[in-house]
Design a protein around this motif. Structure first.
Motif, PDB file in Angstrom:
ATOM      1  N   ARG A   6       0.906  -0.899  -0.216  1.00 38.79           N
ATOM      2  CA  ARG A   6       0.073  -0.104   0.404  1.00 38.79           C
ATOM      3  C   ARG A   6       1.046   1.259  -0.705  1.00 38.79           C
ATOM      4  O   ARG A   6       1.972   0.926   0.139  1.00 38.79           O
ATOM      5  CB  ARG A   6      -1.028   0.273   1.285  1.00 38.79           C
ATOM      6  N   ASN A   7       0.834   1.959  -0.705  1.00 38.20           N
ATOM      7  CA  ASN A   7       0.932   3.593  -0.192  1.00 38.20           C
ATOM      8  C   ASN A   7       0.751   3.722   0.591  1.00 38.20           C
ATOM      9  O   ASN A   7      -0.708   5.197   0.953  1.00 38.20           O
ATOM     10  CB  ASN A   7       0.500   4.447  -1.840  1.00 38.20           C
ATOM     11  N   THR A   8       1.536   4.566   1.715  1.00 34.64           N
ATOM     12  CA  THR A   8       1.579   5.345   2.619  1.00 34.64           C
ATOM     13  C   THR A   8       2.293   6.237   3.298  1.00 34.64           C
ATOM     14  O   THR A   8       3.414   6.350   2.281  1.00 34.64           O
ATOM     15  CB  THR A   8       1.663   3.657   4.342  1.00 34.64           C
ATOM     16  N   GLN A   9       1.886   7.081   4.309  1.00 34.13           N
ATOM     17  CA  GLN A   9       2.996   7.914   4.320  1.00 34.13           C
ATOM     18  C   GLN A   9       3.705   7.714   4.545  1.00 34.13           C
ATOM     19  O   GLN A   9       4.504   8.722   4.878  1.00 34.13           O
ATOM     20  CB  GLN A   9       2.420   9.106   5.998  1.00 34.13           C
ATOM     21  N   GLN A  10       4.507   6.656   5.298  1.00 30.36           N
ATOM     22  CA  GLN A  10       5.681   5.998   5.955  1.00 30.36           C
ATOM     23  C   GLN A  10       6.703   5.790   4.376  1.00 30.36           C
ATOM     24  O   GLN A  10       7.475   5.690   4.287  1.00 30.36           O
ATOM     25  CB  GLN A  10       5.734   4.922   6.816  1.00 30.36           C
ATOM     26  N   ARG A  11       5.777   4.945   3.835  1.00 29.17           N
ATOM     27  CA  ARG A  11       6.520   4.934   2.011  1.00 29.17           C
ATOM     28  C   ARG A  11       6.876   6.427   1.684  1.00 29.17           C
ATOM     29  O   ARG A  11       7.641   5.808   0.728  1.00 29.17           O
ATOM     30  CB  ARG A  11       5.392   3.874   1.627  1.00 29.17           C
ATOM     31  N   ALA A  12       5.646   6.564   1.464  1.00 31.59           N
ATOM     32  CA  ALA A  12       6.135   7.938   0.020  1.00 31.59           C
ATOM     33  C   ALA A  12       7.004   8.860   1.141  1.00 31.59           C
ATOM     34  O   ALA A  12       7.976   9.649   0.202  1.00 31.59           O
ATOM     35  CB  ALA A  12       5.042   9.332   0.633  1.00 31.59           C
ATOM     36  N   LEU A  13       7.465   9.047   2.387  1.00 25.63           N
ATOM     37  CA  LEU A  13       8.609   9.405   3.114  1.00 25.63           C
ATOM     38  C   LEU A  13      10.083   8.765   2.725  1.00 25.63           C
ATOM     39  O   LEU A  13      11.210   9.513   2.723  1.00 25.63           O
ATOM     40  CB  LEU A  13       8.650   9.766   4.361  1.00 25.63           C
ATOM     41  N   ILE A  14      10.126   7.302   2.892  1.00 22.23           N
ATOM     42  CA  ILE A  14      10.943   6.918   2.400  1.00 22.23           C
ATOM     43  C   ILE A  14      11.306   7.063   1.035  1.00 22.23           C
ATOM     44  O   ILE A  14      12.936   7.359   1.015  1.00 22.23           O
ATOM     45  CB  ILE A  14      11.073   5.259   2.809  1.00 22.23           C
ATOM     46  N   GLU A  15      10.527   6.905   0.082  1.00 19.50           N
ATOM     47  CA  GLU A  15      11.142   7.353  -1.563  1.00 19.50           C
ATOM     48  C   GLU A  15      11.248   8.564  -1.488  1.00 19.50           C
ATOM     49  O   GLU A  15      12.347   9.177  -2.074  1.00 19.50           O
ATOM     50  CB  GLU A  15       9.267   6.901  -1.630  1.00 19.50           C
ATOM     51  N   ALA A  16      10.950   9.374  -0.422  1.00 16.18           N
ATOM     52  CA  ALA A  16      11.519  11.029  -0.808  1.00 16.18           C
ATOM     53  C   ALA A  16      12.423  11.193  -0.450  1.00 16.18           C
ATOM     54  O   ALA A  16      13.580  11.774  -0.944  1.00 16.18           O
ATOM     55  CB  ALA A  16      10.050  11.425  -0.119  1.00 16.18           C
ATOM     56  N   GLU A  17      13.171  11.026   0.707  1.00 20.05           N
ATOM     57  CA  GLU A  17      14.491  10.782   1.745  1.00 20.05           C
ATOM     58  C   GLU A  17      15.037  10.321   0.466  1.00 20.05           C
ATOM     59  O   GLU A  17      15.869  10.444   0.103  1.00 20.05           O
ATOM     60  CB  GLU A  17      13.938   9.829   2.842  1.00 20.05           C
ATOM     61  N   LEU A  18      15.051   8.523  -0.116  1.00 19.34           N
ATOM     62  CA  LEU A  18      15.835   8.240  -0.676  1.00 19.34           C
ATOM     63  C   LEU A  18      16.334   9.059  -1.544  1.00 19.34           C
ATOM     64  O   LEU A  18      17.129   8.895  -2.592  1.00 19.34           O
ATOM     65  CB  LEU A  18      15.147   6.474  -1.429  1.00 19.34           C
TER      66      LEU A  18
END
Length: 139
Positions: A6-18
């Motif tokens: 699922r696209n979660t807020q945590q996943r989005a944060l991890i992707e943006a930081e990466l």
């Protein structure tokens, strides 16, 4: 095939930081960056998402000198990397030598399925810094 996450807020944060990282980073380094920015994402969540990104092709992975797996957000075009062994700076390079790779496979009687190429060296900043340290040490 792995289940789609699922696209979660945590996943989005991890992707943006990466995506903000200049080179390859470990899960621990990315986790530390997230926490320093005030994002309390668990280390297991970072690992899980990085592995998902790698499986989907959204991230490249390498392992340098037998160390842990490193990750880098990448373009979706086929590419290779120049990687600085000192600072980790990474530059995507185009597939200029695809014919060379295919000809080697044919000569060795291999059917080419896939390949990855990472070229390790020192970037110009690290070479300059190394020269300066060497000059200082000889004085």
């Amino acid at each position: 095939m792995a289940p789609r996450r699922r696209n979660t807020q945590q996943r989005a944060l991890i992707e943006a930081e990466l995506a903000d990282c200049q080179g390859f980073v470990s899960a621990q380094e990315l986790h530390a960056r997230l926490r320093e920015a005030g994002n309390p994402v668990g280390l297991a969540t970072v690992y899980r998402n990085l592995n998902d990104f790698a499986e989907s092709g959204a991230a490249d992975t390498i392992q340098m000198n037998g160390a842990e797996q490193l990750y880098r957000y990448c373009s979706d075009q086929h590419h290779h990397h120049l990687v600085c062994i000192d600072c980790g700076k990474t530059i995507e390079i185009g597939p200029e030598h695809e014919d060379w790779v295919e000809s080697i496979a044919r000569r060795k009687r291999f059917t080419l399925v896939s390949h990855t190429i990472e070229i390790f060296g020192r970037c110009s900043d690290c070479r300059r810094s190394l020269r300066e340290r060497e000059l200082t040490a000889t004085k």
